[in-house]
Motif scaffolding. Structure first.
Motif: not given
Ligand code: TYD
Ligand code: MG
Length: 468
Positions: A106, A129-130, A138, A176
């Protein structure tokens, strides 16, 4: 109407069975077979497609000669990434990037997305996923919060494609990960092989029709295979794996398959507090902290694609405490080690049957070349005899079963890299007349494995004489 038959699919490799089994016969995985309704590929096709049409449409066939163009590419500006893709993302192509969780997939893709977006191109980053907040956090940490990347936390493929189809065609779409995606067209749960395959199919069709480059992220299983997405591997245009050792900071992006570029190139990165940094001189990194006085280490002058790479091969040979000696290898092929050990026993008279043998490629690097045989043999003999190898020597050469040391490709490039890193001697097979002497390295030519063993043994005797 025919009754829906349940099918059983291996979640590792996608093999289809008509009953449950504990072990997949195709890939050998245990407990990987799960029942999926409509998992059989032919059952999920619409009825009209299941039987062939009575008469097909005639199309024109073409010859090999004719106009061909280099595929249009979008370079990311991250040199190590572009090296692996073959010069940039090809428009309308799909890349699968696999790797262990937490390795930095990622992170890398966010950096690539930001680089393209900063360049004024439309980039969409879809995280399954996030949450958007996590992705933002991030990006902030890497100092990329200002780049105009379009973010979303979505998992439905139809919604994603509908959204992306509005407005300009994105230059890059990052998904992702593919394991979190699902499509309405199949009934299986997200993460199953059927869902992963169907979702990938939709996204690949989107890439081909729109011309956007799509990157699919895939998680891998312990044994290094891309789980579930292994069935996706042959559908996509390129497969790259992101490797590394969580104990080390550097990461290697390796092209496994590439329809538009070379497959043996690697990109080397270092994980820092502010994302991944490119490593332009990986040999220096892999040789950092080398203990030159210790026996059992040899420097291998290897090649990764077009780039020479020096790594340290470490061996430990010790009398075994148990009945069966242990053989453990990290970063190299265990079958190759067995072969080198057998050659040392058969032709050089070494007794290794009652010794544990450990072989490690320092720094978490993985070597696949047979050219590493000579370095591995030197490290093993050095460890067994307790004599350290000369610190200024680099090794390469393939070992034949007869004990002969055979020439390998690109010797001048390997030697030049070794010279650049301060080595003065190359312990190598006889070269096929390729520019021998054109490098500043002295060649120590080894024709047969016995010569190498004799040289190292002489060092051991010399050392013992000096100390005793
Ligand atoms: P991530 O990209 O989330 O991994 P993946 O997507 O492959 O699962 O990276 C996770 C790891 O990287 C995590 O352990 C923290 C580390 N990291 C850094 O060290 N520096 C950074 O700037 C970032 C963003 C992550
Ligand atoms: Mg991730």
């Amino acid at each position: 109407m025919a009754k829906r038959r349940a099918t059983y699919l291996c979640q590792e490799c996608g093999a289809v069975y008509n009953r449950w089994m504990g072990k997949c016969e195709a890939c050998g995985a245990w407990n990987s077979i799960v029942e999926e309704v409509g998992g059989d590929a032919s059952a999920s096709l619409p009825a009209a497609l299941r039987s062939p049409r009575s008469k097909g449409r005639v199309f024109a066939l073409e010859g090999l000669e004719g106009e061909s163009k280099e595929p249009p590419r979008t370079p990311s500006g991250i040199a190590e990434l572009d090296r692996v893709t073959g010069g940039g993302f090809v428009r309308g192509s799909v890349i699968l990037i696999g790797g262990d969780p937490g390795i930095g997939k990622s992170t890398l893709l966010m950096q690539a997305s930001a680089a393209l977006a900063n360049d004024g191109r439309r980039v969409a980053y879809i995280s399954g996923e996030e949450a958007v907040g996590q992705v933002r956090l991030r990006a902030e940490r890497m100092g990329l919060a200002g780049s105009p990347v379009e973010l979303a936390a979505q998992t439905n493929v139809e919604d994603i494609i509908a959204t992306l189809s509005e407005g300009a065609v994105p230059a890059l779409v990052v998904i992702d990960s593919i394991q979190t995606m699902w499509t309405d067209t199949v009934e299986s749960a997200p993460g199953t092989v059927t869902q992963v395959r169907a979702s990938a199919q939709h996204l690949i069709r989107y890439a081909k029709t729109s011309g956007a480059a799509v990157i699919l992220v895939g998680h891998v299983t312990k044994d290094g295979q891309i789980a579930g997405p292994r069935v996706v591997e042959h559908m996509v245009d390129a497969v790259a794996s992101f490797e590394g050792d969580s104990a080390h900071h550097f990461r290697i992006l390796r092209a496994v398959k590439n329809r538009f570029g070379p497959t043996d190139e690697i990109g080397v990165f270092e994980m820092t507090g502010k994302g991944l940094a490119e490593v332009a001189n990986p040999s220096a990194l892999f040789l950092e902290g080398r203990d030159t006085a210790a026996p059992g280490t040899a420097v291998f002058a290897g090649m990764e694609g077009t780039r020479p790479l020096l790594v340290e091969i470490q061996a430990l040979v010790a009398p075994t405490a148990l009945g069966t000696p242990r053989r453990a290898v990290v970063g190299w092929d265990p079958a190759r080690l067995s072969m080198v050990v057998a050659v040392l026993e058969a032709h050089a008279g070494l007794k290794l049957g009652m010794h544990d043998i450990y072989l490690n490629v320092a720094g978490g690097m993985r070597v696949t070349e047979p050219a590493c045989d000579l370095a591995a043999a030197a490290a093993l003999v050095s460890s067994l005899s307790g004599a350290a190898l000369p610190a200024d020597s680099a090794y390469f050469g393939e070992l034949g079963l007869s004990g002969a040391v055979r020439p390998v490709s690109q010797a001048p490039t390997r030697m030049k890299e070794a010279a650049k890193l301060g080595f003065s001697t190359a312990v190598i097979p006889a070269l096929r007349g390729e520019a021998d002497g054109a490098t500043p390295l002295r060649s120590n030519v080894i024709g047969h494995i016995t010569e190498l063993v004799a040289q190292i043994a002489a060092r051991g005797r010399h050392r013992n004489a000096a100390s005793g």
